[in-house]
Design a protein around this motif. Structure first.
Motif, PDB file in Angstrom:
ATOM      1  N   UNK A   1     -21.247   3.177  10.850  1.00 29.85           N
ATOM      2  CA  UNK A   1     -21.094   3.555  12.258  1.00 29.85           C
ATOM      3  C   UNK A   1     -21.954   2.625  13.090  1.00 29.85           C
ATOM      4  N   UNK A   2     -21.575   2.406  14.328  1.00 31.61           N
ATOM      5  CA  UNK A   2     -22.388   1.549  15.199  1.00 31.61           C
ATOM      6  C   UNK A   2     -22.747   2.332  16.447  1.00 31.61           C
ATOM      7  N   UNK A   3     -23.976   2.143  16.928  1.00 38.16           N
ATOM      8  CA  UNK A   3     -24.479   2.987  18.013  1.00 38.16           C
ATOM      9  C   UNK A   3     -25.467   2.203  18.864  1.00 38.16           C
TER      10      UNK A   3
ATOM     11  N   UNK B   1     -24.393   6.909   4.463  1.00 36.06           N
ATOM     12  CA  UNK B   1     -23.705   6.154   5.511  1.00 36.06           C
ATOM     13  C   UNK B   1     -24.673   5.183   6.190  1.00 36.06           C
ATOM     14  N   UNK B   2     -24.148   4.101   6.702  1.00 31.93           N
ATOM     15  CA  UNK B   2     -24.977   3.122   7.414  1.00 31.93           C
ATOM     16  C   UNK B   2     -24.780   3.309   8.915  1.00 31.93           C
ATOM     17  N   UNK B   3     -25.900   3.367   9.641  1.00 32.93           N
ATOM     18  CA  UNK B   3     -25.840   3.434  11.100  1.00 32.93           C
ATOM     19  C   UNK B   3     -26.478   2.156  11.648  1.00 32.93           C
ATOM     20  N   UNK B   4     -25.637   1.339  12.278  1.00 33.37           N
ATOM     21  CA  UNK B   4     -26.050  -0.008  12.702  1.00 33.37           C
ATOM     22  C   UNK B   4     -26.251  -0.076  14.213  1.00 33.37           C
ATOM     23  N   UNK B   5     -27.282  -0.817  14.637  1.00 28.63           N
ATOM     24  CA  UNK B   5     -27.437  -1.167  16.058  1.00 28.63           C
ATOM     25  C   UNK B   5     -27.700  -2.655  16.138  1.00 28.63           C
TER      26      UNK B   5
END
Ligand code: PG9
Length: 601
Positions: free
Chosen positions: A142-144, A47-51
């Protein structure tokens, strides 16, 4: 280092346990945004976690220039990259490595932004590029992020890309006028000045060039907020000019309020909203978005709210303590590993486990434990009335009043002086022992006697103040305080400590509406209503509940001149006048703080 020659660059580190790639990702208008993609070697189907950040994506992903992935990334990323996630940081347009122009909190395309791009389109275009080009990903994003990054995490939810499957906005900036960084209920927060300067003019160029002097003295000497900006050469900074031009809650502020923008759209991405109970910057945003979106969440499984015992952004750091307060272990790590990562896992992982996300998760300070609730606020509003002899009463008391003289030449300090609104002093000011204020003649302090039973509250206490002034305008500050027992051998340094459970201001001229400032009539009684921050707290037996009332909180909030000035930010020296403030109690004008009381079994 905006770079249009090289569009992709890999750190060459044969010994490293990670891949770190820098890419210029193209947006729909041709602008390229600097993006860093980091993952452990061998990752696949991740999964990709983007900021999306204004705080330097390159720096965030090269912390210790180590060979170990968890050493180059921020602490909160460790559990993710060690579990197959691909971590992506991107500079927002106009800052650091990204091309384009920077606009502080760039509004959505439309009346306030005539271009074809904003944070919603930039998030969309970035996600589109990532899922097509990061071959080791499973195509789920997902974005965080916290604060400004919380704001960009929310903006990604406006017409979201279909691959965006979850969002975790932490202390997001949502409404800069109502209760986040720039104003609170109409009172201007000078803190933004330092910040705005470093963001817009001299990225990396430091703060306001006025040396190491004390903030209280410097702001007092300068005069109004406008005078301060002129004195220190800040008037050319676009973001500062904007706030000076918009002192009231006009269409410019209303049109940017992210809770309103999201409320007008369908709810399609699971969102976990996070905030600290003593968040000194953005306490308003997360609960406001929760309140706006919750009615759309018919199965109570799309939007959740988390309130931890934290200062601003502390959720992403070690959180065993805050100022003089200690918790049961590292509450930041507990939340991230027990609830936040499982929330992201269940929405982002291939063959994901079923979700088991609590609708509301809070840390009950006082008893110091995590609690799950089905709804928020979790308590029933109960008035605690200001009473005679500076008491507080659960039943409506006899009518009476108390007065004090508020002198703008000697505003009540936010902390014992000397004050510097930076570093640890800034981060912990909301838990500062309030005994220094209690002893002032321009602060009223009302208190219960020692509690026989615990009082547990879950929600945002509501201020219901009846008061009048001899001036034409006035601020009112109300603090809800937990007073520790005078003898406290368990932790002697806390004996008698006056712990603020919420400090909030209201600017009197907005009593008829935030878009319609008007002078107060001297001597006329008004009912001022506003909320304190959202909390979960147990006032323990032996403690007292205290309410303090005052009319300034300096230098964080600019001084209300108390004479009428069309814009307080441009008040003239003659506008600053002493005034007598009278707080009414009991009878027809029964001032109270309404507490969301929970009946524990
Ligand atoms: N809340 C922060 C901020 C302050 C002032 C202006 C803009 C942003 C932040 O930490 O991002």
């Amino acid at each position: 280092m905006a770079n249009d020659q090289v569009d992709a660059y890999d750190w060459v580190r044969p010994q490293a346990d990670y891949v770190r790639r820098e890419v210029m990702v193209p947006m729909r208008d041709g602008t390229k945004l600097f993006t860093v993609i980091v993952y452990r070697k061998g990752t696949s189907d991740g999964p990709i976690l983007l900021s999306r950040t204004p705080y330097n994506a390159g720096r965030a992903t090269s912390r210790n220039r180590s060979q170990k992935i968890e050493e180059i990334l921020p602490v909160m990323d460790k559990e993710f990259v060690n579990d197959g996630y691909i971590r992506v940081y991107q500079d927002v347009r106009g800052l650091d490595g990204s091309q384009g122009d920077y606009v502080m909190n760039r509004p959505l395309r439309g009346p306030l932004n005539p271009t074809k791009v904003d944070h919603a389109t930039d998030a969309y275009d970035t996600i589109d590029w990532l899922v097509k080009n990061v071959t080791v990903s499973n195509g789920r994003v997902g974005i965080i992020g916290s604060s400004y990054l919380g704001f960009t995490s929310l903006m990604a939810l406006i017409d979201p890309h279909p691959a965006l499957k979850a969002s975790v906005p932490q202390s997001p900036m949502v409404d800069g006028w109502m209760g986040d960084d720039w104003f609170h209920n109409g009172a201007f927060r000078t803190f933004g000045y330092d910040y705005d300067l470093s963001q817009t003019v001299a990225k990396g160029g430091g703060s306001v060039p006025r040396g190491s002097g004390e903030d209280y003295a410097a702001y007092l000497k300068a005069g109004s907020a406008y005078d301060y900006a002129r004195t220190y050469g800040l008037l050319d900074i676009p973001a500062i000019r904007k706030v000076l031009e918009h002192p009231s809650y006009d269409a410019w502020w209303q049109g940017q309020a992210v809770d309103k923008l999201l409320a007008a759209r369908p709810l399609s991405v699971p969102t976990m909203l996070v905030v600290g109970q003593w968040d000194q910057e953005d306490s308003y945003g997360a609960p406001a978005v929760y309140k706006a979106l919750e009615p759309k969440d018919t199965n109570n499984d799309m939007v959740s709210l988390v309130i931890g015992p934290w200062r601003h952004s502390q959720v992403n750091y070690e959180a065993r303590s805050l100022g003089a307060l200690d918790w049961e272990g590292d509450t930041g790590l507990q939340f991230r590993t027990r609830w936040m990562k499982p929330f992201l896992d269940c929405h982002l992982k291939t063959d994901a486990p079923a979700c088991d996300t609590p609708p509301v998760l809070t840390y009950a300070t006082g008893t110091n434990r995590w609690e799950v609730s089905q709804e928020w606020p979790g308590g029933a509003y109960t008035p605690l009335y200001l009473a005679g002899d500076f008491g507080l009463s659960w039943s409506k008391p006899e009518a009476g009043e108390d007065s004090y003289v508020s002198d703008p030449a000697k505003p009540v300090p936010m902390l014992p002086r000397p004050i510097h609104m930076s570093g640890e002093e800034w981060r912990t000011w909301l838990v500062q022992d309030q005994r220094f204020a209690e002893s002032r003649t321009d602060v009223l302090s009302y208190s219960t006697s020692a509690l026989a039973q615990p009082v547990h509250i879950k929600g945002a206490p509501k201020v219901d103040l009846h008061a009048f002034t001899s001036g034409e305008d006035s601020d009112f500050v109300v603090k809800l305080i937990d007073v520790y027992p005078e003898e406290y051998s368990e932790k002697p340094q806390m004996a008698g400590y006056q712990l603020p459970m919420g400090i909030e201001i209201f600017r009197g001229r907005y009593v008829h509406g935030f878009a319609t400032p008007a002078p107060l009539e001297p001597g006329k009684s008004y009912n001022f209503k506003w909320s304190l921050p959202n909390i979960d707290h147990v006032f323990l037996p032996g403690h007292r509940i205290m309410v303090q009332v005052q009319s300034s909180l300096f230098p964080l909030y600019d001084r209300n001149p108390q004479g009428w000035a069309p814009s307080i930010m441009k008040a003239q020296p003659q506008d600053y006048q002493k005034a007598t403030e009278t707080v009414q109690r009991g009878g027809e004008a029964a001032s109270a703080v309404w507490l969301p009381v929970v009946q524990d079994d």
